[in-house]
Design an enzyme around this catalytic site. Structure first.
Site, PDB file in Angstrom:
ATOM      1  N   ASP A  16       0.790   1.045  -5.771  1.00  0.00           N
ATOM      2  CA  ASP A  16       1.281   2.360  -6.186  1.00  0.00           C
ATOM      3  C   ASP A  16       2.113   2.259  -7.474  1.00  0.00           C
ATOM      4  OD1 ASP A  16       1.630   5.092  -6.009  1.00  0.00           O
ATOM      5  OD2 ASP A  16       3.344   4.958  -4.645  1.00  0.00           O
ATOM      6  N   ARG A  20       3.259   6.569 -12.920  1.00  0.00           N
ATOM      7  CA  ARG A  20       4.634   6.501 -13.458  1.00  0.00           C
ATOM      8  C   ARG A  20       4.760   5.416 -14.520  1.00  0.00           C
ATOM      9  NH1 ARG A  20       7.233   5.978  -7.815  1.00  0.00           N
ATOM     10  NH2 ARG A  20       5.030   5.888  -7.282  1.00  0.00           N
ATOM     11  N   TRP A  21       4.091   4.287 -14.297  1.00  0.00           N
ATOM     12  CA  TRP A  21       4.109   3.196 -15.286  1.00  0.00           C
ATOM     13  C   TRP A  21       3.646   3.728 -16.642  1.00  0.00           C
ATOM     14  CZ3 TRP A  21       0.381   1.020 -18.404  1.00  0.00           C
ATOM     15  CH2 TRP A  21       0.677  -0.227 -18.988  1.00  0.00           C
ATOM     16  N   HIS A  33      -3.943   3.532 -14.636  1.00  0.00           N
ATOM     17  CA  HIS A  33      -4.937   3.068 -13.660  1.00  0.00           C
ATOM     18  C   HIS A  33      -5.734   1.880 -14.214  1.00  0.00           C
ATOM     19  CE1 HIS A  33      -3.941   6.290 -11.048  1.00  0.00           C
ATOM     20  NE2 HIS A  33      -4.450   7.262 -11.801  1.00  0.00           N
ATOM     21  N   GLU A  63      -6.516  11.850   0.399  1.00  0.00           N
ATOM     22  CA  GLU A  63      -5.601  12.823  -0.225  1.00  0.00           C
ATOM     23  C   GLU A  63      -5.720  12.792  -1.752  1.00  0.00           C
ATOM     24  OE1 GLU A  63      -4.752  10.682   2.196  1.00  0.00           O
ATOM     25  OE2 GLU A  63      -4.282  12.031   3.864  1.00  0.00           O
ATOM     26  N   TRP A  65      -8.278  12.799  -3.471  1.00  0.00           N
ATOM     27  CA  TRP A  65      -9.341  13.697  -3.955  1.00  0.00           C
ATOM     28  C   TRP A  65      -8.740  15.008  -4.475  1.00  0.00           C
ATOM     29  CZ3 TRP A  65     -13.913  11.892  -5.065  1.00  0.00           C
ATOM     30  CH2 TRP A  65     -14.531  10.921  -4.280  1.00  0.00           C
ATOM     31  N   ARG A  67      -6.282  15.353  -6.484  1.00  0.00           N
ATOM     32  CA  ARG A  67      -5.685  15.222  -7.826  1.00  0.00           C
ATOM     33  C   ARG A  67      -6.542  15.994  -8.846  1.00  0.00           C
ATOM     34  NH1 ARG A  67      -2.918   9.283  -8.485  1.00  0.00           N
ATOM     35  NH2 ARG A  67      -1.726   9.387  -6.563  1.00  0.00           N
ATOM     36  N   LEU A 129     -12.239 -15.991   1.055  1.00  0.00           N
ATOM     37  CA  LEU A 129     -11.394 -14.802   1.142  1.00  0.00           C
ATOM     38  C   LEU A 129     -12.300 -13.591   1.285  1.00  0.00           C
ATOM     39  CD1 LEU A 129      -8.696 -13.164   0.610  1.00  0.00           C
ATOM     40  CD2 LEU A 129      -9.207 -13.372  -1.833  1.00  0.00           C
ATOM     41  N   ARG A 188       6.826   4.427   2.250  1.00  0.00           N
ATOM     42  CA  ARG A 188       6.023   5.148   3.247  1.00  0.00           C
ATOM     43  C   ARG A 188       4.634   4.513   3.243  1.00  0.00           C
ATOM     44  NH1 ARG A 188       7.300   9.169  -0.679  1.00  0.00           N
ATOM     45  NH2 ARG A 188       5.717   9.291  -2.305  1.00  0.00           N
ATOM     46  N   SER A 190       1.758   6.439   3.620  1.00  0.00           N
ATOM     47  CA  SER A 190       0.806   7.371   3.005  1.00  0.00           C
ATOM     48  C   SER A 190      -0.580   7.332   3.655  1.00  0.00           C
ATOM     49  CB  SER A 190       0.693   7.090   1.494  1.00  0.00           C
ATOM     50  OG  SER A 190       1.942   7.276   0.865  1.00  0.00           O
ATOM     51  N   GLU A 201       4.718  -6.591   9.112  1.00  0.00           N
ATOM     52  CA  GLU A 201       5.994  -6.565   8.384  1.00  0.00           C
ATOM     53  C   GLU A 201       5.770  -5.789   7.087  1.00  0.00           C
ATOM     54  OE1 GLU A 201       8.878  -7.792   9.492  1.00  0.00           O
ATOM     55  OE2 GLU A 201       7.874  -8.414  11.334  1.00  0.00           O
TER      56      GLU A 201
HETATM   57  C1  IPE Z   1      -1.230   5.921  -1.853  1.00  0.00           C
HETATM   58  O1  IPE Z   1      -0.509   6.279  -2.983  1.00  0.00           O
HETATM   59  C2  IPE Z   1      -2.664   5.713  -2.177  1.00  0.00           C
HETATM   60  C3  IPE Z   1      -2.969   4.596  -3.074  1.00  0.00           C
HETATM   61  C4  IPE Z   1      -2.140   3.734  -3.567  1.00  0.00           C
HETATM   62  C5  IPE Z   1      -4.353   4.454  -3.388  1.00  0.00           C
HETATM   63  P1  IPE Z   1      -0.203   7.803  -3.362  1.00  0.00           P
HETATM   64  O2  IPE Z   1       0.540   7.764  -4.625  1.00  0.00           O
HETATM   65  O3  IPE Z   1      -1.431   8.600  -3.283  1.00  0.00           O
HETATM   66  O4  IPE Z   1       0.740   8.237  -2.135  1.00  0.00           O
HETATM   67  P2  IPE Z   1       1.944   9.285  -2.102  1.00  0.00           P
HETATM   68  O5  IPE Z   1       1.404  10.575  -2.632  1.00  0.00           O
HETATM   69  O6  IPE Z   1       3.040   8.740  -2.933  1.00  0.00           O
HETATM   70  O7  IPE Z   1       2.322   9.330  -0.663  1.00  0.00           O
HETATM   71  C1  IPE Z   2      -1.660   4.424  -7.404  1.00  0.00           C
HETATM   72  O1  IPE Z   2      -0.889   4.902  -8.461  1.00  0.00           O
HETATM   73  C2  IPE Z   2      -3.149   4.561  -7.683  1.00  0.00           C
HETATM   74  C3  IPE Z   2      -3.794   5.663  -6.960  1.00  0.00           C
HETATM   75  C4  IPE Z   2      -3.251   6.416  -6.039  1.00  0.00           C
HETATM   76  C5  IPE Z   2      -5.175   5.943  -7.311  1.00  0.00           C
HETATM   77  P1  IPE Z   2      -0.524   6.436  -8.600  1.00  0.00           P
HETATM   78  O2  IPE Z   2      -1.589   7.110  -9.363  1.00  0.00           O
HETATM   79  O3  IPE Z   2      -0.207   7.018  -7.276  1.00  0.00           O
HETATM   80  O4  IPE Z   2       0.803   6.354  -9.487  1.00  0.00           O
HETATM   81  P2  IPE Z   2       2.116   7.185  -9.281  1.00  0.00           P
HETATM   82  O5  IPE Z   2       2.554   6.988  -7.871  1.00  0.00           O
HETATM   83  O6  IPE Z   2       1.761   8.617  -9.572  1.00  0.00           O
HETATM   84  O7  IPE Z   2       3.072   6.606 -10.252  1.00  0.00           O
HETATM   85 MG    MG Z   3       1.476   7.139  -6.182  1.00  0.00          MG
END
Ligand code: IPE
Ligand code: IPE
Ligand code: MG
Length: 234
Positions: A16, A20-21, A33, A63, A65, A67, A129, A188, A190, A201
């Protein structure tokens, strides 16, 4: 305190923080990404070196989807490129690939590529693996899908056990994760592996996923080693 090194057989990762990065650097979320895909190689290298047998990566949730279409399309493009370019590299390192989730929601051409890749997996006896990619995945949906299969099998309700449920999950023969790592500071799950994480853990790292390096894996494994896993016992 544990005075022995605990073994992680199965590692699960919520990658995740890509968006934001990128935003912090004034880049598009898709640039985040793209960098995030590169960081997967750092993790896989580290996992191989540590002799971990199973790695499950949360790549795209059901979820997700919801975006904006542009971001979803960019993610599907990146997946398409990954499916074309990467499996060969994995295979040369004796890594098998599996895909879990509601894959029928992916474009048909990607579904076909995934099928082909899974068919080319090397025999399990030669596998170093197994990497499981969770795509269009939701833990609740996996359980609903399992319940549907169980009901359709016509089994008597009183003979349903935990094993019955396990046997109807997407990948029934993989041991549960010992450790879950989530980057980006969010604490969390998610809707990731709800059943399988029952006794895992959890390690939450503040770093955004695109910055993930091998030393972050080492840090998480060190934290894991200090944990006492009691499984309800004393
Ligand atoms: C969870 O991250 C899904 C993936 C890393 C692929 P999200 O960014 O979608 O989750 P929330 O919205 O912070 O819970
Ligand atoms: C995780 O990074 C990748 C996917 C959920 C596809 P995010 O896209 O959720 O990045 P943030 O959480 O918005 O920074
Ligand atoms: Mg995220």
């Amino acid at each position: 305190m544990n005075n022995y090194i605990q073994k992680v057989q199965h590692l699960a990762v919520i990658m995740d923080g890509n968006g934001r990065w990128a935003t912090q650097k004034g880049l598009s979320r898709s640039a985040g990404h793209k960098k995030g895909v590169d960081a997967v190689a750092n993790l896989v290298d580290g996992v191989l070196e540590r002799g971990i047998k199973y790695l499950t990566l949360f790549c795209f949730s059901i979820e997700n989807w919801s975006r904006p279409k542009g971001e979803v399309d960019d993610l599907l493009d990146m997946l398409n490129r990954f499916l074309d370019e990467e499996p060969e590299k994995y295979r040369s390192k004796k890594i098998n690939l599996s895909f879990i989730g509601q894959l029928a929601r992916l474009p048909k051409n990607l579904q076909q590529k995934i099928k082909n890749i899974e068919q080319e997996n090397i025999p399990q006896s030669d596998e170093k693996l197994r990497v499981m990619f969770a795509l269009s995945y939701s833990g609740k949906s996996e359980l609903v899908d399992a319940i549907k299969k169980i009901v359709k099998s016509g089994i008597d309700a009183d003979s349903i056990t935990e094993d019955t449920v396990r046997e109807n999950l997407y990948l029934p023969n993989i041991p549960d994760p010992d450790l879950l790592i989530r980057t980006s500071g969010e604490q969390r799950i998610s809707n990731f592996l709800l059943w399988q994480l029952a006794y895992s853990e959890f390690v939450f790292l503040p770093k955004m996923w695109p910055d993930f390096e091998k030393k972050d894996l080492e840090e998480a494994l060190d934290i894991f080693n200090k944990r006492q896993r009691r499984f309800g016992k004393v």
